[in-house]
Design a protein around this motif. Structure first.
Motif, PDB file in Angstrom:
ATOM      1  N   GLN A 167       0.660  -1.157   0.024  1.00 37.59           N
ATOM      2  CA  GLN A 167      -0.036   0.068  -0.130  1.00 37.59           C
ATOM      3  C   GLN A 167       0.886   1.247  -0.048  1.00 37.59           C
ATOM      4  N   GLY A 168       2.176   1.237   0.309  1.00 38.85           N
ATOM      5  CA  GLY A 168       3.136   2.450   0.201  1.00 38.85           C
ATOM      6  C   GLY A 168       3.229   2.987   1.530  1.00 38.85           C
ATOM      7  N   THR A 169       4.281   3.498   1.603  1.00 39.82           N
ATOM      8  CA  THR A 169       4.756   4.367   2.784  1.00 39.82           C
ATOM      9  C   THR A 169       5.599   5.540   2.453  1.00 39.82           C
ATOM     10  N   GLN A 170       4.908   6.653   3.101  1.00 39.73           N
ATOM     11  CA  GLN A 170       5.435   8.148   2.874  1.00 39.73           C
ATOM     12  C   GLN A 170       6.959   8.397   3.461  1.00 39.73           C
ATOM     13  N   VAL A 171       7.759   8.756   2.327  1.00 37.62           N
ATOM     14  CA  VAL A 171       9.083   9.380   2.894  1.00 37.62           C
ATOM     15  C   VAL A 171       9.217  10.930   2.640  1.00 37.62           C
ATOM     16  N   THR A 172       9.483  11.668   3.567  1.00 37.53           N
ATOM     17  CA  THR A 172       9.637  12.987   3.327  1.00 37.53           C
ATOM     18  C   THR A 172      11.067  13.553   3.779  1.00 37.53           C
ATOM     19  N   VAL A 173      11.689  14.255   2.862  1.00 39.56           N
ATOM     20  CA  VAL A 173      13.127  14.557   3.165  1.00 39.56           C
ATOM     21  C   VAL A 173      13.079  16.097   3.181  1.00 39.56           C
ATOM     22  N   ALA A 174      13.372  16.856   4.408  1.00 36.73           N
ATOM     23  CA  ALA A 174      13.104  18.360   4.498  1.00 36.73           C
ATOM     24  C   ALA A 174      14.563  18.556   4.338  1.00 36.73           C
ATOM     25  N   SER A 175      14.500  19.786   3.600  1.00 32.83           N
ATOM     26  CA  SER A 175      15.760  20.402   3.252  1.00 32.83           C
ATOM     27  C   SER A 175      16.418  21.404   4.269  1.00 32.83           C
TER      28      SER A 175
END
Length: 121
Positions: free
Chosen positions: A113-121
């Motif tokens: 189903q997916g998993t969210q990855v968010t990379v902040a700058s």
């Protein structure tokens, strides 16, 4: 039929690391080659990495992740992993695991189903 559930996504600062996990239910996990894919907002889903049934053969998307990401699996506990290092904002996406086939095991058949990855700058 195998079912796949991803976990381990989240928010991380640029330069950081995350390890994604993919848990499989069902029989004969070791008979499947597996892969990770990702889809950023507004972009097509793309191949990230794949691994053969015994975990010996691996493939990576050459330009975008090779050298930073490592795929692995543990057939004894029906798990697959993606260790992601030196993350950058360009790695922000929903990450999916899948059973795979074909050249470089890069064609997906059964999706999680997916998993969210968010990379902040």
């Amino acid at each position: 039929q195998v079912q796949l559930v991803e976990s381990g996504g989240g928010l991380v600062q640029a330069g950081g690391s995350l390890r994604l996990s993919c848990a499989a239910s069902g029989r004969a996990f070791s008979t499947y080659s597996l892969g990770w894919f990702r889809q950023a907002t507004g972009k097509e889903r793309e191949f990230v990495a794949s691994i053969g049934r015994q975990g010996v053969i691996t493939y990576y998307a050459e330009s975008s992740v090779k050298g930073r990401f490592t795929i692995s699996r543990d057939n004894a506990i029906n798990m697959m992993y993606l260790q992601m290092n030196s993350l950058g904002p360009e790695d922000t996406a929903v990450y999916y695991c899948a059973t795979t086939y074909g050249d470089n095991y890069s064609h997906a058949l059964i999706w999680g189903q997916g998993t969210q990855v968010t990379v902040a700058s």
